[in-house]
Design a protein around this motif. Sequence first.
Motif, mmCIF file in Angstrom:
data_model
loop_
_atom_site.group_PDB
_atom_site.id
_atom_site.type_symbol
_atom_site.label_atom_id
_atom_site.label_comp_id
_atom_site.label_asym_id
_atom_site.label_seq_id
_atom_site.Cartn_x
_atom_site.Cartn_y
_atom_site.Cartn_z
ATOM 1 N N TYR A 1 0.825 -1.218 0.000
ATOM 2 C CA TYR A 1 0.000 0.000 0.000
ATOM 3 C C TYR A 1 0.856 1.263 0.000
ATOM 4 O O TYR A 1 0.473 2.271 -0.597
ATOM 5 C CB TYR A 1 -0.980 -0.029 1.172
ATOM 6 C CG TYR A 1 -2.029 -1.091 0.968
ATOM 7 C CD1 TYR A 1 -3.160 -0.831 0.208
ATOM 8 C CD2 TYR A 1 -1.868 -2.366 1.491
ATOM 9 C CE1 TYR A 1 -4.111 -1.811 -0.011
ATOM 10 C CE2 TYR A 1 -2.811 -3.351 1.274
ATOM 11 C CZ TYR A 1 -3.926 -3.078 0.516
ATOM 12 O OH TYR A 1 -4.857 -4.067 0.283
ATOM 13 N N VAL A 2 2.015 1.205 0.619
ATOM 14 C CA VAL A 2 2.961 2.329 0.568
ATOM 15 C C VAL A 2 3.403 2.546 -0.881
ATOM 16 O O VAL A 2 3.435 3.677 -1.376
ATOM 17 C CB VAL A 2 4.168 2.074 1.491
ATOM 18 C CG1 VAL A 2 5.286 3.081 1.241
ATOM 19 C CG2 VAL A 2 3.746 2.090 2.953
ATOM 20 N N ILE A 3 3.716 1.466 -1.566
ATOM 21 C CA ILE A 3 4.135 1.531 -2.972
ATOM 22 C C ILE A 3 3.025 2.139 -3.823
ATOM 23 O O ILE A 3 3.279 3.018 -4.655
ATOM 24 C CB ILE A 3 4.531 0.134 -3.482
ATOM 25 C CG1 ILE A 3 5.855 -0.283 -2.852
ATOM 26 C CG2 ILE A 3 4.586 0.082 -5.009
ATOM 27 C CD1 ILE A 3 6.184 -1.758 -2.996
ATOM 28 N N GLU A 4 1.800 1.687 -3.622
ATOM 29 C CA GLU A 4 0.687 2.234 -4.400
ATOM 30 C C GLU A 4 0.523 3.733 -4.162
ATOM 31 O O GLU A 4 0.290 4.496 -5.101
ATOM 32 C CB GLU A 4 -0.606 1.494 -4.060
ATOM 33 C CG GLU A 4 -0.640 0.096 -4.608
ATOM 34 C CD GLU A 4 -1.918 -0.647 -4.327
ATOM 35 O OE1 GLU A 4 -2.171 -1.638 -5.042
ATOM 36 O OE2 GLU A 4 -2.682 -0.261 -3.411
ATOM 37 N N TYR B 1 -0.446 -1.545 -7.453
ATOM 38 C CA TYR B 1 0.820 -2.263 -7.328
ATOM 39 C C TYR B 1 1.209 -2.985 -8.620
ATOM 40 O O TYR B 1 2.324 -2.856 -9.103
ATOM 41 C CB TYR B 1 0.723 -3.262 -6.164
ATOM 42 C CG TYR B 1 1.971 -4.068 -5.937
ATOM 43 C CD1 TYR B 1 2.977 -3.594 -5.118
ATOM 44 C CD2 TYR B 1 2.148 -5.311 -6.537
ATOM 45 C CE1 TYR B 1 4.134 -4.333 -4.892
ATOM 46 C CE2 TYR B 1 3.290 -6.056 -6.319
ATOM 47 C CZ TYR B 1 4.279 -5.560 -5.502
ATOM 48 O OH TYR B 1 5.415 -6.288 -5.290
ATOM 49 N N MET B 2 0.281 -3.748 -9.182
ATOM 50 C CA MET B 2 0.610 -4.545 -10.362
ATOM 51 C C MET B 2 0.926 -3.668 -11.572
ATOM 52 O O MET B 2 1.823 -3.993 -12.350
ATOM 53 C CB MET B 2 -0.509 -5.536 -10.687
ATOM 54 C CG MET B 2 -0.589 -6.697 -9.704
ATOM 55 S SD MET B 2 0.989 -7.602 -9.471
ATOM 56 C CE MET B 2 1.249 -8.268 -11.090
ATOM 57 N N ARG C 1 7.474 -0.575 -14.217
ATOM 58 C CA ARG C 1 8.804 -0.205 -13.708
ATOM 59 C C ARG C 1 9.801 -1.363 -13.636
ATOM 60 O O ARG C 1 10.991 -1.138 -13.675
ATOM 61 C CB ARG C 1 8.666 0.432 -12.335
ATOM 62 C CG ARG C 1 8.043 1.797 -12.372
ATOM 63 C CD ARG C 1 7.912 2.355 -10.964
ATOM 64 N NE ARG C 1 7.644 3.777 -10.982
ATOM 65 C CZ ARG C 1 6.436 4.296 -11.030
ATOM 66 N NH1 ARG C 1 5.367 3.514 -11.101
ATOM 67 N NH2 ARG C 1 6.282 5.607 -11.032
ATOM 68 N N ILE C 2 9.324 -2.591 -13.495
ATOM 69 C CA ILE C 2 10.228 -3.733 -13.280
ATOM 70 C C ILE C 2 10.090 -4.785 -14.369
ATOM 71 O O ILE C 2 11.059 -5.156 -15.027
ATOM 72 C CB ILE C 2 9.993 -4.388 -11.892
ATOM 73 C CG1 ILE C 2 10.124 -3.375 -10.745
ATOM 74 C CG2 ILE C 2 10.909 -5.584 -11.689
ATOM 75 C CD1 ILE C 2 11.508 -2.814 -10.525
ATOM 76 N N LEU C 3 8.886 -5.323 -14.547
ATOM 77 C CA LEU C 3 8.717 -6.474 -15.431
ATOM 78 C C LEU C 3 8.907 -6.167 -16.909
ATOM 79 O O LEU C 3 9.590 -6.912 -17.613
ATOM 80 C CB LEU C 3 7.346 -7.117 -15.191
ATOM 81 C CG LEU C 3 7.118 -7.635 -13.769
ATOM 82 C CD1 LEU C 3 5.693 -8.185 -13.630
ATOM 83 C CD2 LEU C 3 8.144 -8.680 -13.385
ATOM 84 N N CYS C 4 8.302 -5.085 -17.393
ATOM 85 C CA CYS C 4 8.435 -4.769 -18.812
ATOM 86 C C CYS C 4 9.859 -4.341 -19.195
ATOM 87 O O CYS C 4 10.374 -4.802 -20.206
ATOM 88 C CB CYS C 4 7.410 -3.727 -19.222
ATOM 89 S SG CYS C 4 5.727 -4.393 -19.260
#
Length: 167
Positions: A146-149, A156-157, A163-166
């Motif tokens: 929730y902090v990330i969101e 999050y997803m 930022r990470i997966l793509c």
Amino acid sequence: MLSAAIGYFTQEKHILSCLSVTCGTAASEQHALGGVADRAGTPIHEDSIYDLASLTKLFTGLMVMRLREEDLLDLTRPVTDYAPQFANLREITVDQVLGFEVALITPQRVDTQPDAAAGLRQLFAVEPRPVVGRAYSDMHAMVLKYVIEGAAGECYMEALHRRILCP
């Protein structure tokens, strides 16, 4: 180097019972593993089966670092600056949660609640406690989601994919 790091987490600090790491580039690959697979002390091996649920903590950690690099997340600020639904954590910094410097305790177990809404009510009611023994739990990663969101301004997803997966 990987073996030493794995030994640090599994044998020296006992943060993890076991760990397997694979990394590299298109030109080279490195991998190492260590620790024990069960309470009997059976050493892990290349065919050991891992609990994949812990992969979420890896991605949560990567997201925290990425948002910090982008100056969207300040680890010294209170959790509630990013996730106000955690009213009991207004005196707790993101860094304290990230580093397991406080124990996070819900009034009742989240996984025993009758439905998702009740589980979320328990999660949002989490309270900080002094660390007694070992503070590691799943609650920290659940709060950090929730902090990330809040820091990313998106779910999050979506943040993880962009930022990470793509990339």
